[in-house]
Motif scaffolding. Structure first.
Motif, PDB file in Angstrom:
ATOM      1  N   ARG A 235      45.880  39.500  29.515  1.00 57.51           N
ATOM      2  CA  ARG A 235      44.791  39.862  29.382  1.00 57.51           C
ATOM      3  C   ARG A 235      45.156  41.425  30.871  1.00 57.51           C
ATOM      4  O   ARG A 235      44.423  42.224  31.462  1.00 57.51           O
TER       5      ARG A 235
ATOM      6  N   GLU B 296      46.327  44.042  33.108  1.00 58.80           N
ATOM      7  CA  GLU B 296      47.249  45.284  32.284  1.00 58.80           C
ATOM      8  C   GLU B 296      47.978  45.718  33.565  1.00 58.80           C
ATOM      9  O   GLU B 296      48.388  47.301  33.282  1.00 58.80           O
TER      10      GLU B 296
ATOM     11  N   GLN C 186      40.487  41.391  33.701  1.00 56.88           N
ATOM     12  CA  GLN C 186      39.968  42.155  32.730  1.00 56.88           C
ATOM     13  C   GLN C 186      38.564  41.935  32.112  1.00 56.88           C
ATOM     14  O   GLN C 186      38.349  41.181  31.272  1.00 56.88           O
ATOM     15  N   VAL C 187      37.679  41.484  33.018  1.00 50.20           N
ATOM     16  CA  VAL C 187      36.143  41.567  32.856  1.00 50.20           C
ATOM     17  C   VAL C 187      35.068  41.676  32.112  1.00 50.20           C
ATOM     18  O   VAL C 187      34.740  42.946  33.197  1.00 50.20           O
ATOM     19  N   ALA C 188      34.568  41.782  31.062  1.00 49.57           N
ATOM     20  CA  ALA C 188      33.627  42.967  31.497  1.00 49.57           C
ATOM     21  C   ALA C 188      32.284  42.356  31.395  1.00 49.57           C
ATOM     22  O   ALA C 188      31.685  41.592  31.641  1.00 49.57           O
TER      23      ALA C 188
ATOM     24  N   ARG D  85      28.206  44.969  30.604  1.00 51.78           N
ATOM     25  CA  ARG D  85      27.661  44.949  30.164  1.00 51.78           C
ATOM     26  C   ARG D  85      26.027  45.350  30.307  1.00 51.78           C
ATOM     27  O   ARG D  85      26.042  44.267  29.960  1.00 51.78           O
TER      28      ARG D  85
ATOM     29  N   SER E  23      28.765  50.005  30.784  1.00 48.93           N
ATOM     30  CA  SER E  23      29.878  48.995  30.678  1.00 48.93           C
ATOM     31  C   SER E  23      31.067  49.324  31.187  1.00 48.93           C
ATOM     32  O   SER E  23      31.743  50.741  31.192  1.00 48.93           O
TER      33      SER E  23
ATOM     34  N   ARG F  54      35.151  47.631  32.596  1.00 43.50           N
ATOM     35  CA  ARG F  54      35.806  46.353  33.377  1.00 43.50           C
ATOM     36  C   ARG F  54      36.525  46.181  34.366  1.00 43.50           C
ATOM     37  O   ARG F  54      36.813  47.442  34.661  1.00 43.50           O
TER      38      ARG F  54
ATOM     39  N   ASP G  94      39.115  43.875  37.118  1.00 45.89           N
ATOM     40  CA  ASP G  94      40.945  43.262  37.462  1.00 45.89           C
ATOM     41  C   ASP G  94      40.623  42.287  36.621  1.00 45.89           C
ATOM     42  O   ASP G  94      41.437  40.872  36.273  1.00 45.89           O
TER      43      ASP G  94
ATOM     44  N   ALA H  50      33.518  40.383  41.890  1.00 44.79           N
ATOM     45  CA  ALA H  50      34.858  41.454  41.323  1.00 44.79           C
ATOM     46  C   ALA H  50      36.127  41.742  42.432  1.00 44.79           C
ATOM     47  O   ALA H  50      36.326  41.975  43.713  1.00 44.79           O
TER      48      ALA H  50
ATOM     49  N   GLU I 237      39.595  44.073  42.452  1.00 46.03           N
ATOM     50  CA  GLU I 237      40.243  45.253  41.601  1.00 46.03           C
ATOM     51  C   GLU I 237      42.053  45.044  42.581  1.00 46.03           C
ATOM     52  O   GLU I 237      41.896  45.758  43.503  1.00 46.03           O
TER      53      GLU I 237
END
Length: 304
Positions: free
Chosen positions: A178, A180, A202-204, A206, A211, A213, A215, A224, A226
């Motif tokens: 996952r 990137e 890559q946690v969503a 939403r 929406s 994502r 890192d 989160a 990044e």
């Protein structure tokens, strides 16, 4: 010059003047040209100067392109390009005199056709010999591209013996398709080495009107992380988009910690410390779900 190289690496080694200029100034581009960091390969097109041709070096030594050089040929993301080609030759074979310099490795069962080690073998060779962040970058990329699958990687690492086999098993266990980018893989490697748990790639995030994502996200603590490449955040449009995204995450209870290439690569101790402070609830940080129980917090902070 890290921003220039970042743009080139993310575009398979080449970029136009416009792509570079969107990230850095013309002066930085001219300086990179003057000191040899980049070269002009066509009008308005730039690239990283090539190292010795890896395939030619392998043929000259009667071996195969391997390790980090093979990872580049397979199209895997790498943390840094190899300074010299890596070549593996049959065990017991002497280095041949050649004008093509290379890093030579020895192994059993190596064909002498001057080609490249297979994809799984390449990932495992990198896992055995590279630093944990660099090896994890290659393994993450191979999984993401579907070049190897997780079961193959785990089985292959388990079967290894000799120097670096334990290191390879650690990389195989941590690899995640996952991820990137190399910077994201490196940031995750810092968490793993610091034994900070609970973050997923890559946690969503939403809901009915939003929406996004992140890192690396901790869904329980709503933190989160990044890994910010300047190449993706260096324009006015990107700034506007990122500001709105940050606000939308914040009003949904997420605390967003953003780290640059320089942070992750050159000051990892600070990165780890501020993540620990965020988890521990340092002044100015509050969990929107309320306080975490003492036992649960101890589990999250294990190893801190």
């Amino acid at each position: 010059m890290s921003e220039v190289l970042d743009v080139l690496q993310r575009r398979a080694g080449t970029a136009t003047f416009a792509e570079l200029r969107a990230v850095v100034s013309g002066r930085v581009i001219r300086t990179a040209l003057a000191d040899g960091t980049i070269r002009r390969i066509a009008k308005g097109v730039y690239a990283v100067p090539p190292a010795t041709d890896a395939l030619a070096a392998a043929r000259a030594q009667g071996g195969v392109v391997s390790h980090l050089s093979a990872a580049v040929l397979h199209g895997f993301a790498v943390l840094e390009l190899p300074g010299k080609p890596h070549v593996t030759v049959p065990r017991g074979q002497h280095r041949r005199l050649s004008q093509l310099d290379c890093d030579l490795h020895w192994a059993d069962g190596v064909p002498s056709d001057g080609r490249c080690t297979g994809k799984l073998r390449t990932v495992l060779d990198c896992a055995r010999t590279l630093s944990f962040p660099a090896a994890l970058t290659v393994a993450d990329s191979a999984l993401r591209l579907g070049a190897v699958d997780r079961s193959q990687l785990l089985i292959g690492a388990t079967a290894l013996t000799g120097p670096g086999s334990r290191r390879a098993r650690r990389v195989a266990a941590a690899a995640d398709g996952r991820a990137e980018s190399p910077l994201e893989s490196t940031l995750r490697s810092l968490l793993i080495e610091a034994r900070i748990e609970g973050f997923e790639p890559q946690v969503a995030v939403r809901d009915h009107g939003f929406s996004a994502r992140v890192d690396l996200g901790h869904p329980e603590l709503l933190i989160a992380l990044e890994a910010d490449s300047f190449a993706h955040h260096g324009t006015r449009i990107a700034l506007t988009r990122d500001c709105r995204r940050h606000v939308n995450l914040t009003i949904r209870g997420w605390r967003l910690l953003r780290f640059s290439w320089e942070d992750v690569m050159f000051d990892p101790a600070w990165v780890v410390e501020v993540i620990r402070q965020a988890i521990a609830g340092s002044p100015g940080h509050h969990n929107s779900r309320g306080s975490v129980s003492g036992s649960r917090r101890r589990r999250v902070l294990r190893g801190l």
